[in-house]
Scaffold this motif. Structure first.
Motif, PDB file in Angstrom:
ATOM      1  N   ALA A 195       0.829  -1.207   0.000  1.00 55.14           N
ATOM      2  CA  ALA A 195       0.000   0.000   0.000  1.00 55.14           C
ATOM      3  C   ALA A 195       0.862   1.257   0.000  1.00 55.14           C
ATOM      4  CB  ALA A 195      -0.938  -0.008   1.208  1.00 55.14           C
ATOM      5  N   THR A 196       1.976   1.225   0.712  1.00 60.90           N
ATOM      6  CA  THR A 196       2.880   2.382   0.715  1.00 60.90           C
ATOM      7  C   THR A 196       3.405   2.651  -0.686  1.00 60.90           C
ATOM      8  OG1 THR A 196       3.549   1.841   2.985  1.00 60.90           O
ATOM      9  CG2 THR A 196       4.953   3.367   1.754  1.00 60.90           C
ATOM     10  N   LEU A 197       3.836   1.606  -1.384  1.00 61.89           N
ATOM     11  CA  LEU A 197       4.313   1.785  -2.749  1.00 61.89           C
ATOM     12  C   LEU A 197       3.183   2.210  -3.684  1.00 61.89           C
ATOM     13  CD1 LEU A 197       6.450   1.693  -4.912  1.00 61.89           C
ATOM     14  CD2 LEU A 197       6.237  -0.799  -4.984  1.00 61.89           C
ATOM     15  N   ALA A 198       1.981   1.683  -3.476  1.00 60.99           N
ATOM     16  CA  ALA A 198       0.839   2.072  -4.303  1.00 60.99           C
ATOM     17  C   ALA A 198       0.541   3.564  -4.182  1.00 60.99           C
ATOM     18  CB  ALA A 198      -0.393   1.259  -3.906  1.00 60.99           C
ATOM     19  N   ARG A 255      10.280  -0.001   8.447  1.00 53.91           N
ATOM     20  CA  ARG A 255       9.557   1.208   8.828  1.00 53.91           C
ATOM     21  C   ARG A 255      10.314   2.486   8.476  1.00 53.91           C
ATOM     22  NH1 ARG A 255       9.490   1.080  14.318  1.00 53.91           N
ATOM     23  NH2 ARG A 255       7.860  -0.522  14.279  1.00 53.91           N
ATOM     24  N   PRO A 256      11.536   2.702   8.963  1.00 53.44           N
ATOM     25  CA  PRO A 256      12.218   3.957   8.615  1.00 53.44           C
ATOM     26  C   PRO A 256      12.543   4.066   7.134  1.00 53.44           C
ATOM     27  CG  PRO A 256      13.674   2.500   9.844  1.00 53.44           C
ATOM     28  CD  PRO A 256      12.322   1.898   9.916  1.00 53.44           C
ATOM     29  N   THR A 257      12.878   2.962   6.501  1.00 52.12           N
ATOM     30  CA  THR A 257      13.216   3.018   5.077  1.00 52.12           C
ATOM     31  C   THR A 257      12.013   3.435   4.245  1.00 52.12           C
ATOM     32  OG1 THR A 257      14.901   1.303   5.349  1.00 52.12           O
ATOM     33  CG2 THR A 257      14.106   1.701   3.124  1.00 52.12           C
ATOM     34  N   CYS A 258      10.871   2.819   4.490  1.00 47.83           N
ATOM     35  CA  CYS A 258       9.685   3.118   3.692  1.00 47.83           C
ATOM     36  C   CYS A 258       9.107   4.493   4.022  1.00 47.83           C
ATOM     37  CB  CYS A 258       8.632   2.035   3.883  1.00 47.83           C
ATOM     38  SG  CYS A 258       9.089   0.456   3.154  1.00 47.83           S
ATOM     39  N   MET A 259       9.185   4.900   5.284  1.00 45.60           N
ATOM     40  CA  MET A 259       8.720   6.251   5.613  1.00 45.60           C
ATOM     41  C   MET A 259       9.574   7.298   4.901  1.00 45.60           C
ATOM     42  SD  MET A 259       7.788   5.965   9.697  1.00 45.60           S
ATOM     43  CE  MET A 259       7.331   7.715   9.784  1.00 45.60           C
ATOM     44  N   LEU A 260      10.885   7.102   4.902  1.00 43.18           N
ATOM     45  CA  LEU A 260      11.777   8.032   4.206  1.00 43.18           C
ATOM     46  C   LEU A 260      11.505   8.025   2.706  1.00 43.18           C
ATOM     47  CD1 LEU A 260      14.184   9.971   4.401  1.00 43.18           C
ATOM     48  CD2 LEU A 260      15.694   7.983   4.177  1.00 43.18           C
ATOM     49  N   ALA A 261      11.290   6.849   2.125  1.00 40.32           N
ATOM     50  CA  ALA A 261      11.045   6.762   0.690  1.00 40.32           C
ATOM     51  C   ALA A 261       9.719   7.417   0.311  1.00 40.32           C
ATOM     52  CB  ALA A 261      11.057   5.298   0.252  1.00 40.32           C
ATOM     53  N   ALA A 262       8.678   7.223   1.128  1.00 38.07           N
ATOM     54  CA  ALA A 262       7.389   7.856   0.837  1.00 38.07           C
ATOM     55  C   ALA A 262       7.478   9.374   0.974  1.00 38.07           C
ATOM     56  CB  ALA A 262       6.312   7.296   1.768  1.00 38.07           C
ATOM     57  N   ALA A 263       8.241   9.846   1.956  1.00 30.71           N
ATOM     58  CA  ALA A 263       8.447  11.288   2.089  1.00 30.71           C
ATOM     59  C   ALA A 263       9.182  11.833   0.868  1.00 30.71           C
ATOM     60  CB  ALA A 263       9.235  11.587   3.361  1.00 30.71           C
ATOM     61  N   ALA A 264      10.173  11.097   0.367  1.00 29.36           N
ATOM     62  CA  ALA A 264      10.885  11.525  -0.832  1.00 29.36           C
ATOM     63  C   ALA A 264       9.951  11.551  -2.039  1.00 29.36           C
ATOM     64  CB  ALA A 264      12.072  10.596  -1.098  1.00 29.36           C
ATOM     65  N   ALA A 265       9.037  10.585  -2.137  1.00 32.64           N
ATOM     66  CA  ALA A 265       8.064  10.584  -3.229  1.00 32.64           C
ATOM     67  C   ALA A 265       7.160  11.808  -3.154  1.00 32.64           C
ATOM     68  CB  ALA A 265       7.230   9.302  -3.183  1.00 32.64           C
ATOM     69  N   THR A 266       6.843  12.238  -1.931  1.00 30.70           N
ATOM     70  CA  THR A 266       6.044  13.453  -1.755  1.00 30.70           C
ATOM     71  C   THR A 266       6.792  14.669  -2.292  1.00 30.70           C
ATOM     72  OG1 THR A 266       5.065  12.499   0.249  1.00 30.70           O
ATOM     73  CG2 THR A 266       4.840  14.882  -0.069  1.00 30.70           C
ATOM     74  N   GLY A 286       1.112   7.910   2.427  1.00 35.30           N
ATOM     75  CA  GLY A 286       1.907   6.696   2.454  1.00 35.30           C
ATOM     76  C   GLY A 286       2.911   6.679   3.594  1.00 35.30           C
ATOM     77  N   VAL A 287       3.381   7.845   4.023  1.00 37.11           N
ATOM     78  CA  VAL A 287       4.283   7.909   5.175  1.00 37.11           C
ATOM     79  C   VAL A 287       3.586   7.364   6.417  1.00 37.11           C
ATOM     80  CG1 VAL A 287       5.664   9.439   6.630  1.00 37.11           C
ATOM     81  CG2 VAL A 287       5.502   9.885   4.172  1.00 37.11           C
ATOM     82  N   ALA A 288       2.317   7.754   6.591  1.00 32.45           N
ATOM     83  CA  ALA A 288       1.552   7.262   7.746  1.00 32.45           C
ATOM     84  C   ALA A 288       1.322   5.760   7.661  1.00 32.45           C
ATOM     85  CB  ALA A 288       0.215   8.006   7.833  1.00 32.45           C
ATOM     86  N   VAL A 289       1.054   5.252   6.466  1.00 26.28           N
ATOM     87  CA  VAL A 289       0.840   3.810   6.301  1.00 26.28           C
ATOM     88  C   VAL A 289       2.119   3.048   6.645  1.00 26.28           C
ATOM     89  CG1 VAL A 289       0.349   1.995   4.606  1.00 26.28           C
ATOM     90  CG2 VAL A 289      -0.958   4.121   4.569  1.00 26.28           C
ATOM     91  N   ALA A 290       3.265   3.591   6.230  1.00 22.52           N
ATOM     92  CA  ALA A 290       4.539   2.911   6.467  1.00 22.52           C
ATOM     93  C   ALA A 290       4.901   2.851   7.950  1.00 22.52           C
ATOM     94  CB  ALA A 290       5.656   3.606   5.688  1.00 22.52           C
ATOM     95  N   ARG A 291       4.299   3.681   8.770  1.00 17.34           N
ATOM     96  CA  ARG A 291       4.606   3.662  10.205  1.00 17.34           C
ATOM     97  C   ARG A 291       4.224   2.336  10.849  1.00 17.34           C
ATOM     98  NH1 ARG A 291       2.841   8.665  13.747  1.00 17.34           N
ATOM     99  NH2 ARG A 291       4.075   7.399  15.188  1.00 17.34           N
ATOM    100  N   GLY A 292       3.302   1.611  10.251  1.00 21.49           N
ATOM    101  CA  GLY A 292       2.890   0.334  10.819  1.00 21.49           C
ATOM    102  C   GLY A 292       3.777  -0.838  10.443  1.00 21.49           C
ATOM    103  N   LEU A 293       4.819  -0.604   9.653  1.00 27.08           N
ATOM    104  CA  LEU A 293       5.719  -1.686   9.264  1.00 27.08           C
ATOM    105  C   LEU A 293       6.684  -2.013  10.400  1.00 27.08           C
ATOM    106  CD1 LEU A 293       6.533  -0.563   5.610  1.00 27.08           C
ATOM    107  CD2 LEU A 293       5.329  -2.665   6.286  1.00 27.08           C
ATOM    108  N   PRO A 294       7.237  -3.227  10.418  1.00 29.84           N
ATOM    109  CA  PRO A 294       8.223  -3.559  11.457  1.00 29.84           C
ATOM    110  C   PRO A 294       9.497  -2.755  11.275  1.00 29.84           C
ATOM    111  CG  PRO A 294       8.086  -5.304   9.804  1.00 29.84           C
ATOM    112  CD  PRO A 294       6.957  -4.345   9.521  1.00 29.84           C
TER     113      PRO A 294
END
Length: 387
Positions: free
Chosen positions: A25-28, A83-94, A183-191
């Motif tokens: 969902a984060t990537l979507a 979690r930190p990797t995907c949150m950072l990547a989603a923020a970069a996509a923003t 997507g940053v918020a969604v990624a917060r739920g990842l391990p």
């Protein structure tokens, strides 16, 4: 009963399924900025302050940086976790989407394309690692992951095309920036645990069977086929608007939503290696037909076959590299696909005006068949990088 995954955390199926869905969902949410740019930048190049040639370079830049940067991304991901990797990547996509909405000129946009390339590498790696964290149902999980990822472009492409016709090509990117930020918020739920990785190997090695198949799959289906469809079908397509083009591109992702979960379930039943061979051999036959002139019927078949094949490679890699090397092995296969997808369009642009299409597509079809057959051979040692 639970089984530990490669990261040392419990990998019971319910939590693995949930984490896989969340990563997908984060990537979507992050991906539509890139897919809509692929649609609008060539058509509205002057609105972005670039020439058509510069637009082509910008659209290729994200793949080129991934070829060079996947190793670095894989090491960062292994150390930091999802979690930190995907949150950072989603923020970069923003940031990238906001840049597409506001900035103009080649040198203003190229850093955004490079940033997005690294962000996609991280998100793509996380979705594959999460879907294969538990070998039980990995193919099914990966097929569902591809379907979730495709939902973002399916909605964004027609909407972006419609908005571009009425309000210009920039407006949609403001909306897509908001989606990527969600997507940053969604990624917060990842391990957040790291993924133990083996010591880096500095020696060069020849590509293995999975490397070769990944390269040829990207070369033919993401490279030669896409450019050839435009080139060979240009006289058959009626004059249409950007909305028609957006709808056509969205159909490719709609095929992934419908068919990738089916491919994953088929792989769980018959085995991903066996299914990869049969689908690749069928794809080779259809590619020959495409080059022989059955453009639209074979194009439809290729879209179906591509969607069915998408879930197959990560489960094979995870099965052959079940230990700490799984993340690096997944990254290596993605690099080879990007190399193929990057070189395919360049070669197609050179040879399509000069060589008979039947030869252009028959030779890669034969090579793809050979590479698929080579993939059924097991690795030489348990836990070895499958190559």
């Amino acid at each position: 009963m639970t089984t530990p995954d490669s990261a040392g955390a419990p990998a019971d199926s319910p939590s693995t399924d949930a984490h896989s869905r969340r990563a997908s969902a984060t990537l979507a949410m992050a991906l539509p900025g890139d897919t809509v740019l692929y649609l609008l930048l060539p058509m509205y190049a002057s609105h972005f302050g670039v020439s058509l040639a510069e637009a082509g370079v910008l659209l290729a830049a994200n793949r080129l940086v991934r070829i060079a940067g996947y190793g670095w991304v894989a090491r960062f991901y292994a150390r930091r976790g999802d979690r930190p990797t995907c949150m950072l990547a989603a923020a970069a996509a923003t940031v990238c989407a906001l840049g597409y909405a506001t900035l103009s000129g080649f040198w203003a946009l190229v850093p955004l394309r490079l940033l997005w390339g690294l962000s996609f590498a991280a998100l793509n790696l996380s979705t594959q690692a999460m879907s294969t964290a538990d070998p039980r149902g990995a193919a099914r999980r990966n097929g569902r992951s591809r379907a979730v990822i495709a939902m973002g472009p399916v909605v964004a492409l027609p909407l972006g095309a419609w908005l571009a016709e009425h309000w210009g090509p920039r407006v949609i990117f403001f909306a897509l920036a908001v989606v990527a930020l969600a997507g940053v918020a969604v990624a917060r739920g990842l391990p957040g645990h790291p993924h133990p990785a083996p010591a880096a190997r500095r020696r060069l090695r020849l590509p293995g069977s999975l490397d070769t198949w990944s390269f040829l799959e990207g070369f033919t289906l993401d490279g030669l086929f896409i450019i050839g469809l435009s080139y060979l079908g240009k006289d058959l397509l009626p004059a249409g608007s950007v909305v028609v083009a957006g709808a056509v591109l969205a159909l490719r992702y709609l095929g992934e939503i419908v068919l990738s979960p089916i491919g994953g379930r088929m792989a769980d039943r018959v085995g991903p290696e066996r299914l990869l061979v049969w689908l690749s051999l069928t794809t080779a036959v259809v590619l020959v037909g495409f080059g022989a002139g059955w453009v639209w019927s074979c194009a439809a078949a290729i879209v179906v076959l591509r969607a069915l094949q998408l879930p197959l490679l990560p489960p094979i890699v995870a099965m052959r590299t079940p230990g700490p090397g799984r993340v690096q092995a997944l990254a290596a296969r993605s690099v080879w696909r990007d190399i193929g997808a990057g070189t395919g369009p360049m070669l197609a642009g050179l040879v399509l005006p000069l060589v008979t299409p039947i030869w252009i597509y028959s030779v890669p079809a034969v090579l793809l068949s050979w590479a698929a057959l080579a993939c059924v051979r097991p690795p030489r040692k348990p836990g070895q990088d499958p190559g």
